[in-house]
Write an enzyme that holds these catalytic residues in place. Structure first.
Site, PDB file in Angstrom:
ATOM      1  CG  ASP A 313      55.154   5.396  38.437  1.00 50.65           C
ATOM      2  OD1 ASP A 313      55.589   5.173  39.237  1.00 50.65           O
ATOM      3  OD2 ASP A 313      54.983   4.351  37.074  1.00 50.65           O
ATOM      4  CD1 TRP A 314      60.895   9.040  40.429  1.00 50.78           C
ATOM      5  CD2 TRP A 314      60.251   8.025  41.914  1.00 50.78           C
ATOM      6  NE1 TRP A 314      61.879   9.054  41.310  1.00 50.78           N
ATOM      7  CE2 TRP A 314      61.534   9.204  42.977  1.00 50.78           C
ATOM      8  CE3 TRP A 314      59.374   7.459  43.516  1.00 50.78           C
ATOM      9  CZ2 TRP A 314      62.112   9.030  44.285  1.00 50.78           C
ATOM     10  CZ3 TRP A 314      59.971   7.184  44.643  1.00 50.78           C
ATOM     11  CH2 TRP A 314      60.668   8.313  44.765  1.00 50.78           C
TER      12      TRP A 314
END
Length: 770
Positions: A313-314
């Site tokens: 994820d980010w």
């Protein structure tokens, strides 16, 4: 907008079939991958594992934002793709939706550099979060959010949402979707509960499987067609139940609970053919998931046999160093994550650091090149399966059904099938069109609140700029009943320039005064838009200002119809008893106003059911499948105590304008063994005077077990339509495995003994012998 033309779903799906991109057979794909790998340098391989956000290669002063209108910066683009061999780009620019034409122009330029100016000629794979329609494409069909689709208890809506979204993503030139969300929605405080399919593992599994098939197609080769995209399961694993209820904070989950409740939806979606998976941003039992070899390699890749791409994820590899403090440097963080099993890093900004550190780690022997080859093999396989080498970017002109009325009808149907009538005292609903109604509350006249987060922008704050053609709740009611019968005073409004919870009095006293001169009050309460960390909350109770508005309206003595429009169940116990009806719209999307108006005035018979337990109080968060000790009668003797299970509404609650009767619940055998299949049947009758739909839910209770069993568990469901006086027999098939639980050794077991089966008000007992 009204939709009355009937539509046969298969006709839409036929219309959505486009030309077929080159889809290689497995052996041919493997050969192509190995040939590419053999010709790649280490640097080219690491580049394929690097994913950047679009603004990094845009015309901004910094990598964090771009100019407007957006243009690619040629030097930055060449640096990323040619010098650093970056293999993936994600996201939109400046958090803003673009047209298909704009998307095509951007992605075409990116692919021109990737496929013509690099040595390897490998196309980029572009990805976005398109979780209820194509989030960042102007004109795309916005479906209800996943939690709303769950309330329909109709898997067809999950499939059609996936099919339409995939088609419209390809119309935008984008082949990779960071969806579906398969997190267990067991904690209503969590800011992303609306993104998932509710609190029940079986419901999530069924709908998740259908959403994956809608995105990717019914066969492994379908993903190579020009109307399908790669799905990405998220967030693996145990993301949605942090102790604090706040996003990206630690969770403590026993292994047997992790397997029985959290893992099953991912397992089923992997079996359905999901091509990629995104990792939980949080921490389980003190271990950051992005650094967990046990979860990402031993469990996911080895035990479950997942062959797809595992993406972070980010910013989550960097977070191992900066946030979680388990790595002393960015380089050490990269080492931990890649060795744990990460295949692609969503960097998303300073990609040079990730690239340089990983190249150095391989050269230093800290990361084996075989681990790099495994990751790149998965990435290249996905790109080949998607047909990107033959068609790096699809063209919007080839998608005449983009944003079509056919797709809009499907989105409307999903909303109408999901909106849930929870209370209807004295049959106050449906409304007569000759009644004078007051529409009030902060959610009455906002397309933003109907759609929720991930709508045209990350937090959904830009939604109203893109949705003028659609009807808010207020506008749809005015069209339905006639503007002369409908007055509107907000009473409370949101500060749309501030945080999601900021609101203010907006003609508050005027709303109370207006209520005294109408026949019915339609009170729209809930939340403004949010997702992820910005959506964290400290109190699950509906806001003080909205609560006061509700209480004052109840005091007028006029019938209050409470309409909830929210991403999670905000508690309403302080005033709910004073209302005559309660409807939960969840987040119904662009066509939710039309669907609700049709339900309020009886053109549509409501049939949604709650996909989660609606708590009465912030400190009474208990799921429907709780343990017996959480629901005890008073204990006699010196120490008299009880355990109060007190939800506002229960999982599966939902009323209709007609009535349904259940009878003749039976099993094909009263005893069964490990290899037997049981047929469970029940007769369901429409005992009222309106045609309606009923979601038939089959629950089981393990009466006694070596580990304290759940009070009950959903095992099967089906949604049927019945005319007045009509009866249908609904059949389900169960095996011993369907009644199993995970024991203290983390093994699935079905123990000998009695099980109770329940549907409606019917109960029977069956006996398992092993």
């Amino acid at each position: 907008m009204k939709h009355s033309t009937p539509l046969i779903i298969t006709l839409l799906l036929t219309a959505l079939m486009g030309f077929t991109a080159c889809s290689s057979a497995p052996n041919e794909t493997d050969e192509r991958v190995e040939k590419l790998l053999s010709e790649m340098t280490l640097e080219e391989k690491v580049g394929q594992m690097t994913q950047i956000t679009l603004d990094v290669i845009g015309n901004g002063e910094t990598v964090f934002n771009s100019g407007f209108p957006f243009e690619l910066d040629t030097a930055r683009l060449r640096k990323a793709l040619v010098d650093y061999h970056v293999g993936s780009v994600l996201n939109t620019t400046n958090n803003y939706a673009m047209t298909p034409e704009q998307w095509y122009g951007i992605i075409y330029q990116i692919q021109e550099v990737a496929t013509k100016q690099t040595k390897s000629k490998i196309p980029v794979i572009y990805g976005v979060d398109a979780i209820h329609g194509v989030t960042y494409t102007d004109g795309a069909t916005m479906f209800p959010q996943q939690i709303t689709v769950a309330a329909s208890f109709n898997p067809q809506h999950a499939y059609t949402m996936g099919a339409v979204t995939a088609y419209e993503m390809r119309a935008s030139g984008i082949p990779w979707n960071f969806s579906p969300v398969l997190d267990l929605g067991a904690d209503p405080r969590f800011s992303r509960q609306f993104e998932g399919f509710g609190e029940d593992p079986y419901l999530i599994s069924v709908l998740g499987e259908q959403l994956v098939k809608g995105y990717e197609g019914m066969t492994p080769d379908s993903i190579g067609t020009s109307t399908k995209v790669a799905s990405c399961l998220k967030h693996f694993l145990g993301y949605s139940v942090p102790v604090s209820g706040k996003d990206r904070t630690p969770a403590y989950i026993p292994d047997n609970i992790l397997r029985e409740y959290h893992l099953e939806p991912f397992k089923k979606a992997i079996e359905a053919g999901a091509s990629s998976l995104m990792v939980n941003s949080g921490i389980i039992n003190g271990v950051t998931v992005h650094a967990s070899y046990d979860l990402l390699t031993t469990l996911l890749k080895e035990e479950l046999g997942f062959k797809g791409v595992v993406v972070t994820d980010w910013n989550d590899i960097i977070n191992l160093h900066t946030r979680d403090k388990i790595a002393g440097s960015n380089k050490e963080a990269v080492k931990l994550a890649i060795n744990a099993g990460i295949d692609m890093s969503m960097v998303p900004y300073h990609y040079e650091d990730f690239f340089n550190d990983l190249v150095a780690l391989v050269k230093e022997g800290e990361v084996k090149e075989s681990r790099i080859d495994d990751a790149v093999r998965r990435i290249l396989t996905l790109k080949i399966r998607l047909g990107l080498f033959e068609t790096p970017v699809t063209h919007y002109a080839d998608y005449p059904e983009f944003g079509s009325e056919k797709s809009a009808k499907l989105a409307y149907d999903a909303a109408a099938d999901a909106i849930t009538l929870l209370k209807n005292e004295e049959n106050i609903l449906p409304l007569s069109k000759d009644l004078r109604v007051l529409v009030t509350g902060p959610n009455a006249n906002s397309m933003r609140t109907m759609n929720g987060g991930w709508s045209y922008s990350w937090q959904g704050e830009k939604t109203d700029q893109f949705t003028e053609e659609f009807n808010t709740f207020l506008e749809a009611i005015q069209l339905e009943a006639g503007a002369g019968k409908v007055s509107y005073v907000p009473g409370v409004s949101y500060n749309h320039a501030g945080k999601y919870y900021e609101e203010y009095e907006d003609r508050f006293n005027e709303a109370i005064a207006a209520a005294r001169s109408v026949d019915r009050i339609l009170l729209f309460v809930g939340e403004n838009t949010y997702t992820e960390k910005p959506g964290d909350l400290n109190d699950l109770t509906l806001s003080p200002l909205q609560t006061r508005l509700a209480q004052e309206l109840v005091k007028t003595g006029k019938p209050v119809i409470l309409i909830l429009n929210q991403g999670r169940p905000r508690t309403i116990a302080s005033f709910e008893a004073g209302t005559k009806a309660v409807i939960n719209t969840y987040l119904p999307g662009n066509f939710g106003g039309d669907a609700l108006a049709d339900i309020l005035y009886g053109e549509v018979n409501p049939s949604g059911k709650l996909p989660y337990t609606y708590p009465s109080y912030p400190n009474s968060i208990v799921n429907y499948y709780h343990k017996p000790s959480e629901e005890q009668n008073p204990s006699p003797g010196a120490y008299n105590y009880e355990s109060d299970y007190n939800p506002q509404f229960e999982f599966g609650d939902g009323l209709s304008y007609t009535s349904f009767g259940y009878s003749n619940l039976k099993a094909s055998a009263s005893t069964f063994g490990p290899s037997d299949k049981l047929t469970i049947s029940v007769d369901v009758s429409n005992t009222g005077d309106r045609a309606g739909k009923e979601a038939v839910l089959l629950f089981s209770s393990d009466l006694y077990a070596s580990m304290t069993p759940d009070v009950k568990r959903l095992r099967r469901f089906d949604k049927i339509s019945l005319n007045p006086g009509e009866t249908k027999t609904v059949e389900f098939t169960l095996t011993a495995a369907d009644l199993a639980f995970v024991d203290s050794s983390d093994k699935w077991v079905t123990e000998a003994g009695e099980f109770e089966l329940m549907a409606g008000d019917q109960k029977i007992t069956i006996t398992y012998n092993n």
